[in-house]
Scaffold this active site. Structure first.
Site, PDB file in Angstrom:
ATOM      1  N   HIS A  51     -31.910  61.090 -88.523  1.00  0.00           N
ATOM      2  CA  HIS A  51     -32.197  61.576 -89.873  1.00  0.00           C
ATOM      3  C   HIS A  51     -30.911  61.416 -90.677  1.00  0.00           C
ATOM      4  O   HIS A  51     -29.862  61.944 -90.275  1.00  0.00           O
ATOM      5  CB  HIS A  51     -32.539  63.062 -89.855  1.00  0.00           C
ATOM      6  CG  HIS A  51     -33.760  63.427 -89.080  1.00  0.00           C
ATOM      7  ND1 HIS A  51     -34.954  63.777 -89.673  1.00  0.00           N
ATOM      8  CD2 HIS A  51     -33.973  63.521 -87.731  1.00  0.00           C
ATOM      9  CE1 HIS A  51     -35.843  64.077 -88.738  1.00  0.00           C
ATOM     10  NE2 HIS A  51     -35.275  63.934 -87.551  1.00  0.00           N
TER      11      HIS A  51
ATOM     12  N   GLY B 113     -36.377  70.472 -81.623  1.00  0.00           N
ATOM     13  CA  GLY B 113     -37.095  70.103 -82.837  1.00  0.00           C
ATOM     14  C   GLY B 113     -37.583  68.670 -82.868  1.00  0.00           C
ATOM     15  O   GLY B 113     -38.131  68.225 -83.880  1.00  0.00           O
TER      16      GLY B 113
ATOM     17  N   HIS C 250     -34.630  58.215 -83.208  1.00  0.00           N
ATOM     18  CA  HIS C 250     -34.419  58.043 -84.646  1.00  0.00           C
ATOM     19  C   HIS C 250     -33.331  58.991 -85.121  1.00  0.00           C
ATOM     20  O   HIS C 250     -33.164  60.074 -84.563  1.00  0.00           O
ATOM     21  CB  HIS C 250     -35.703  58.307 -85.433  1.00  0.00           C
ATOM     22  CG  HIS C 250     -36.280  59.672 -85.186  1.00  0.00           C
ATOM     23  ND1 HIS C 250     -37.024  59.968 -84.062  1.00  0.00           N
ATOM     24  CD2 HIS C 250     -36.191  60.824 -85.891  1.00  0.00           C
ATOM     25  CE1 HIS C 250     -37.379  61.230 -84.096  1.00  0.00           C
ATOM     26  NE2 HIS C 250     -36.877  61.788 -85.198  1.00  0.00           N
TER      27      HIS C 250
ATOM     28  N   ASN D 256     -32.356  64.703 -83.327  1.00  0.00           N
ATOM     29  CA  ASN D 256     -32.964  65.766 -82.535  1.00  0.00           C
ATOM     30  C   ASN D 256     -33.303  65.192 -81.162  1.00  0.00           C
ATOM     31  O   ASN D 256     -33.847  64.090 -81.065  1.00  0.00           O
ATOM     32  CB  ASN D 256     -34.226  66.285 -83.226  1.00  0.00           C
ATOM     33  CG  ASN D 256     -33.913  67.019 -84.513  1.00  0.00           C
ATOM     34  OD1 ASN D 256     -32.852  67.640 -84.640  1.00  0.00           O
ATOM     35  ND2 ASN D 256     -34.794  66.949 -85.483  1.00  0.00           N
TER      36      ASN D 256
ATOM     37  N   ASP E 124     -38.395  59.862 -95.135  1.00  0.00           N
ATOM     38  CA  ASP E 124     -39.149  60.844 -94.360  1.00  0.00           C
ATOM     39  C   ASP E 124     -40.330  61.337 -95.199  1.00  0.00           C
ATOM     40  O   ASP E 124     -40.195  61.601 -96.388  1.00  0.00           O
ATOM     41  CB  ASP E 124     -38.248  62.020 -93.952  1.00  0.00           C
ATOM     42  CG  ASP E 124     -38.869  62.846 -92.856  1.00  0.00           C
ATOM     43  OD1 ASP E 124     -38.365  62.805 -91.719  1.00  0.00           O
ATOM     44  OD2 ASP E 124     -39.880  63.535 -93.122  1.00  0.00           O
ATOM     45  N   ILE E 125     -41.480  61.460 -94.547  1.00  0.00           N
ATOM     46  CA  ILE E 125     -42.696  61.858 -95.250  1.00  0.00           C
ATOM     47  C   ILE E 125     -42.647  63.325 -95.691  1.00  0.00           C
ATOM     48  O   ILE E 125     -43.376  63.732 -96.584  1.00  0.00           O
ATOM     49  CB  ILE E 125     -43.923  61.593 -94.340  1.00  0.00           C
ATOM     50  CG1 ILE E 125     -45.178  61.402 -95.172  1.00  0.00           C
ATOM     51  CG2 ILE E 125     -44.107  62.673 -93.296  1.00  0.00           C
ATOM     52  CD1 ILE E 125     -46.348  60.826 -94.372  1.00  0.00           C
TER      53      ILE E 125
HETATM   54  P1  AMP Z   1     -38.106  64.747 -85.340  1.00  0.00           P
HETATM   55  O1  AMP Z   1     -38.669  66.109 -85.583  1.00  0.00           O
HETATM   56  O2  AMP Z   1     -36.627  64.689 -85.227  1.00  0.00           O
HETATM   57  O3  AMP Z   1     -38.824  64.060 -84.206  1.00  0.00           O
HETATM   58  O4  AMP Z   1     -38.409  63.925 -86.666  1.00  0.00           O
HETATM   59  C1  AMP Z   1     -39.616  63.303 -86.946  1.00  0.00           C
HETATM   60  C2  AMP Z   1     -39.629  63.096 -88.429  1.00  0.00           C
HETATM   61  O5  AMP Z   1     -40.545  62.065 -88.734  1.00  0.00           O
HETATM   62  C3  AMP Z   1     -40.032  64.325 -89.243  1.00  0.00           C
HETATM   63  O6  AMP Z   1     -38.990  64.659 -90.161  1.00  0.00           O
HETATM   64  C4  AMP Z   1     -41.303  63.869 -89.955  1.00  0.00           C
HETATM   65  O7  AMP Z   1     -41.405  64.392 -91.262  1.00  0.00           O
HETATM   66  C5  AMP Z   1     -41.137  62.370 -89.966  1.00  0.00           C
HETATM   67  N1  AMP Z   1     -42.379  61.610 -90.023  1.00  0.00           N
HETATM   68  C6  AMP Z   1     -43.484  61.790 -89.266  1.00  0.00           C
HETATM   69  N2  AMP Z   1     -44.439  60.911 -89.605  1.00  0.00           N
HETATM   70  C7  AMP Z   1     -43.920  60.149 -90.594  1.00  0.00           C
HETATM   71  C8  AMP Z   1     -44.411  59.056 -91.381  1.00  0.00           C
HETATM   72  N3  AMP Z   1     -45.652  58.560 -91.201  1.00  0.00           N
HETATM   73  N4  AMP Z   1     -43.603  58.524 -92.319  1.00  0.00           N
HETATM   74  C9  AMP Z   1     -42.352  59.007 -92.510  1.00  0.00           C
HETATM   75  N5  AMP Z   1     -41.830  60.033 -91.804  1.00  0.00           N
HETATM   76  C10 AMP Z   1     -42.605  60.606 -90.865  1.00  0.00           C
END
Ligand code: AMP
Length: 118
Positions: A104, A95, A102, A89, A33-34
């Site tokens: 986490h 959230g 996906h 989520n 995760d970024i």
């Molecule tokens: P959600 O809020 O459950 O939709 O999770 C989306 C997740 O994707 C968040 O934790 C972000 O930090 C992560 N995310 C968004 N863009 C990227 C990216 N380019 N590379 C890795 N993680 C990302």
């Protein structure tokens, strides 16, 4: 059916956007995760963006959901002591910000009793 605009995770799977990829199968990709919310924070997603959330995935392709969870388990085996949180989520108010299903994988020292906000 999801929008035809590629999602950010579809673009990561296609290598159009860089990511720290930690595991991959023909149909699933896992990457750091970024914006990590825990010492271990890995996103595990199908490469297809056909399913917006885990409920759609479970209904549409349960075998792919099992494969996703198996990849998550492998990541957790490598990155954690076997204790981890698996979060899907589902919906903006819960959230969810990326509408491409996906999980986490969260591990390390997580706050006791917390539901987490990842
Ligand atoms: P959600 O809020 O459950 O939709 O999770 C989306 C997740 O994707 C968040 O934790 C972000 O930090 C992560 N995310 C968004 N863009 C990227 C990216 N380019 N590379 C890795 N993680 C990302």
């Amino acid at each position: 059916m999801a929008s035809t605009e590629p999602t950010i995770f579809a673009r990561i799977a296609l290598r159009e956007i860089p990511a720290s990829i930690v595991a991959e199968t023909d149909r699933v990709i896992a990457f750091d995760d970024i914006s990590p919310q825990a010492p271990v924070h890995v996103i595990v997603a199908p490469k297809t963006q056909e399913y917006r959330n885990v409920v759609e995935l479970a209904a549409g392709d349960p075998e792919l959901l099992v494969e996703l969870i198996d990849v998550a388990r492998g990541v957790a085996d490598e990155r954690t002591d076997g204790q981890f949180r698996l979060v899907f989520n589902t919906g903006a108010e819960a959230g969810q910000t990326v509408f491409h299903v996906h999980a986490h994988v969260l591990g390390g020292h997580l706050e006791e009793g917390s539901l987490g906000s990842a």
